[in-house]
Design an enzyme around this catalytic site. Structure first.
Site, PDB file in Angstrom:
ATOM      1  CG  HIS A 164       4.126  -1.491  -2.332  1.00 48.44           C
ATOM      2  ND1 HIS A 164       3.845  -0.449  -2.080  1.00 48.44           N
ATOM      3  CD2 HIS A 164       2.948  -2.131  -2.564  1.00 48.44           C
ATOM      4  CE1 HIS A 164       2.559  -0.199  -2.065  1.00 48.44           C
ATOM      5  NE2 HIS A 164       1.989  -1.561  -2.012  1.00 48.44           N
ATOM      6  NE  ARG A 221      -3.449  -1.307   2.855  1.00 49.64           N
ATOM      7  CZ  ARG A 221      -4.751  -1.983   2.891  1.00 49.64           C
ATOM      8  NH1 ARG A 221      -5.366  -2.110   4.038  1.00 49.64           N
ATOM      9  NH2 ARG A 221      -5.303  -2.327   1.614  1.00 49.64           N
ATOM     10  NE  ARG A 225       3.666  -8.356  -4.940  1.00 53.62           N
ATOM     11  CZ  ARG A 225       3.006  -7.099  -4.278  1.00 53.62           C
ATOM     12  NH1 ARG A 225       3.511  -6.134  -3.763  1.00 53.62           N
ATOM     13  NH2 ARG A 225       1.515  -7.067  -4.266  1.00 53.62           N
ATOM     14  CE1 TYR A 279       4.874  -4.846   3.019  1.00 53.40           C
ATOM     15  CE2 TYR A 279       3.313  -3.229   1.949  1.00 53.40           C
ATOM     16  CZ  TYR A 279       3.582  -4.351   2.649  1.00 53.40           C
ATOM     17  OH  TYR A 279       2.343  -5.026   3.158  1.00 53.40           O
ATOM     18  CG  ASN A 332       0.311 -13.783   0.475  1.00 61.24           C
ATOM     19  OD1 ASN A 332       0.138 -12.759   1.137  1.00 61.24           O
ATOM     20  ND2 ASN A 332       1.355 -13.983  -0.052  1.00 61.24           N
ATOM     21  NE  ARG A 390     -10.029  -5.964  -0.537  1.00 59.88           N
ATOM     22  CZ  ARG A 390      -9.877  -6.059  -1.924  1.00 59.88           C
ATOM     23  NH1 ARG A 390      -8.696  -6.270  -2.052  1.00 59.88           N
ATOM     24  NH2 ARG A 390     -10.804  -5.714  -2.565  1.00 59.88           N
ATOM     25  CG  HIS A 441      -4.364   3.394  -3.964  1.00 66.82           C
ATOM     26  ND1 HIS A 441      -3.261   2.955  -4.538  1.00 66.82           N
ATOM     27  CD2 HIS A 441      -4.143   2.452  -2.715  1.00 66.82           C
ATOM     28  CE1 HIS A 441      -2.474   2.130  -4.246  1.00 66.82           C
ATOM     29  NE2 HIS A 441      -3.280   1.626  -3.146  1.00 66.82           N
TER      30      HIS A 441
END
Length: 698
Positions: A605, A388, A577, A481, A61, A418, A448
């Site tokens: 998530h 993704r 979060r 997630y 991270n 990304r 997205h």
């Protein structure tokens, strides 16, 4: 400001809600999130190998934080930019980032050196430092160096003919100080040795050599221990591992390129050599060597992180997978599979909506639905967004099958996801080769949204079915997630999804949707309007109440609207979060707002927004956080849960349960610190994730 660092109450009846002191710094808030992740590694109640995993996650991270967030601040410092809502200038922000990040790094290596490595060793899992090798281990590791490393190493001596090499982002390197003359009579000086990218960073010593089944060594330790083999005739005076982190934001002017995929490929080739942001180096490296590295990387001393251990500590996560010790990991769980009617799955969806709560309920339901659609002769078309997905995705397999079965398949692939850009370019190529119509979204706006649309002929009409989600079409992350998904045949929602796909695939004007909110058009305004409505209910004595959950809250207009609703008396409970720029608990501004973050076994998530609406509540799920990029610069969707029973279930499982958590929850204070929630005196411990595991998987 008050002595504890919180904003002082404003004596006026109308405090300035644009005042910088009412906003927390986004980057520092993100670092606070990583502290909470590290706290999981420091928690003795967490299984030992899971603690190691959390430590490595906190390191990864931090890498991404420097590649993106710190790099953005550094760019703003160099070239200017719009001031952040908190009013901290970029130069000061970067100084604070380095100060807090250095404290975090020190805590990471204290956790590694003082807690995890000794405790792992006591459990029979040894990660051996150089000074801990016995003679037999050292001989085996030396032979490993000779056989595996030496043939692929290319040391580069630094002299006028060989200037300082380009160092790849996050690559493991060793700077070597040499003394003497080489075969050509050149004086020794410095050399750079880059670790081969093709070799594992954690080496497992065979049990017959080491005497234990789980003995490991970092590749960096082997490289520095035997690096003198590379410099015959010279004396190695010192060898110091280092790693540089670079700006990894891709910059592509989409208006100026004819082919986005080609332009991205060109940009990806240079990503690893963009401007440096941070230098990690062994703590015993002489200052003169550090200064040389800083000069070549264009960094100042504030960007140096002296490391008491391996500079690539995150690579220790390989140990988690290499060691089969179930008692040192979280207990396994089997997600509950929600099965659609095998004989008539589409009829079952028409009968009632299907709600999926991952990872407690399996993602296989979504994969099965797409598989059925790919083979059903009555299905005419499938449309899907992909942001993704996994390398071996069954989703891709089924889309390819559908196209080969003669169905019209359209996929919107977001090439700019990304760190997944290369993977998405490859999957786009595969889909196109199978006859799938692939689109790359809208210039200037990342797609997205998570949507899948199935069009089926039923009798004399066409019927639509959709899956909408808060998370990606990725079976792997669906096990790690927490996310929500809805499968529905609701005519308004399916018509809206059809219209959004039409808009993405053509050059259509803005559309008027029936049920969905869509960024960048109606989502921001829709959220603001609903917050304002709760403020109005509160002023009228109808008890305004908002509960919202997301990954990040940074958008200033939304924060001001929440402040105004709090001032009106509305109760606002936020579950955020990660980064949160809203400052709760400020008298006269946000005393009616609470913010908490929940960290646990699974990465939180889901995005869920609930508005009480004076007894007629509205509940939405979304792919969007309350961030400027999501609300204003991306294609996102926000969908209502219209079935009252399902809406009540989402409220209970994704909101109320998390507000009751006193095991993994952290409460944000007005000064930006987070305090861990604890059971009240005599109260029982309660974990939201634990309760959901027991409910769905127990």
């Amino acid at each position: 400001m008050t002595p504890d660092g919180t904003p002082a109450p404003d004596d006026t009846s109308h405090p300035d809600l644009h005042a910088p002191e009412l906003y927390l710094n986004r980057e520092l808030s993100q670092l606070e999130f990583n502290r909470r992740v590290l706290a999981q590694a420091q928690d003795p109640q967490v299984p030992l190998l899971e603690r190691l995993r959390y430590l490595c996650i906190s390191c990864s991270n931090l890498d991404e934080f420097f590649e993106i967030r710190a790099a953005t601040v550094r760019t703003a410092m160099q070239f200017g930019g719009t001031p952040a809502p908190d009013g901290v200038p970029p130069a000061k922000a970067l100084e604070l980032i380095h100060r807090q990040a250095r404290e975090l790094v020190d805590a990471q290596y204290d956790c590694w050196n003082e807690e995890l490595r000794p405790q792992l060793a006591a459990a029979g899992i040894r990660i051996l430092p150089r000074d801990g090798w016995n003679a037999k281990q050292r001989r085996w590791l030396h032979q490993y160096f000779q056989d595996e490393l030496l043939p692929v190493l290319s040391p580069l001596g630094l002299d006028p003919v060989h200037p300082f090499p380009r160092i790849l982002n996050k690559s493991l390197n060793v700077v070597v100080v040499l003394e003497g003359r080489d075969a050509f009579g050149r004086n020794g000086g410095m050399a750079i040795v880059r670790a081969p990218r093709s070799l594992p960073r954690i080496i497992h010593i065979p049990p017959e050599v080491s005497g234990g089944p789980h003995d490991f060594v970092f590749l960096s330790a082997v490289l520095t221990a035997f690096v003198d083999d590379l410099f015959t005739g010279l004396k190695v005076k010192g060898a110091y591992q280092f790693r540089v982190t670079r700006n990894s934001e891709l910059v592509v002017d989409e208006d100026e390129v004819e082919n986005l995929a080609s332009a991205l490929k060109d940009e990806l080739a240079s990503r690893g050599f963009r401007p440096a942001v941070r230098l990690e180096i062994a703590e015993n490296c002489p200052r003169t060597i550090v200064d040389i590295l800083l000069q070549n990387f264009g960094l100042t001393a504030s960007a140096v992180y002296r490391i008491n251990g391996p500079v690539n500590l995150n690579r220790a996560i390989q140990v988690y997978d290499l060691v089969d010790r179930p008692e040192l990991k979280f207990p396994p769980f089997v997600p509950k599979q929600v099965s659609l009617d095998e004989d008539a799955p589409f009829a079952a969806i028409r009968e009632s909506d299907v709600l999926l709560h991952h990872p407690y309920q399996g993602f296989q339901t979504v994969i099965d639905l797409l598989n059925v659609a790919a083979h059903d002769p009555d299905v005419l078309a499938i449309k899907q967004t992909l942001y993704r997905t996994s390398k071996d995705s069954r989703i891709i397999d089924h889309l390819v099958t559908a196209a080969r079965n003669g169905k019209d398949v359209t996929v919107v692939v977001e090439l700019r996801a990304r760190f997944d850009e290369e993977a998405n370019i490859r999957l786009a190529d595969r889909l196109q080769e199978a006859g799938v119509q692939v689109m790359y979204g809208v210039v200037g706006y990342k797609t997205h949204a998570k949507m899948m649309l199935i069009v089926r002929r039923e009798g004399r009409k066409l019927q639509r079915y959709v899956h909408l989600g808060t998370g990606n079409y990725h079976a792997g992350t669906a096990r790690a997630y927490t996310d929500l998904g809805l499968i529905t045949a609701d005519p308004d929602i399916t018509a809206d999804v059809h219209d959004v796909f039409q808009q993405l695939s053509g050059l259509a004007p803005a559309i008027r949707l029936r049920r969905l909110l869509q960024a960048p058009f109606t989502l921001h305004a829709g959220v603001l309007a609903r917050i304002a409505r709760e403020a109005g209910h509160a002023r009228a004595g109808r008890g305004g109440h908002i509960v919202a959950r997301m990954n990040a809250l940074t958008e200033p207009a939304v924060i001001r609207a929440l402040y105004e609703a709090s001032q009106a008396g509305a109760r606002i409970e936020l579950i955020v979060r990660g980064a949160c720029c809203l400052r709760p608990g400020v008298s006269g501004v946000s005393e009616n707002i609470t913010v908490r973050s929940v960290i646990g076994r699974f990465l939180e998530h889901s995005r869920v927004y609930w508005f009480a609406n004076a007894g007629e509540p509205e509940l939405f799920c979304s792919s969007a956080d309350w961030m400027e990029r999501n609300l204003l610069r991306r294609v996102e969707i926000c969908f209502p849960i219209r079935d009252p029973q399902l809406a009540a279930r989402v409220h209970d499982e994704a909101l109320a349960s998390y507000l009751a958590d006193n095991q993994g929850a952290w409460d944000l204070q007005a000064d930006g610190r987070y305090v861990r929630a604890m059971p009240a005196d005599g109260g029982m411990p309660y974990s939201a994730q634990g309760a959901l595991l027991a409910k769905h998987c127990g």
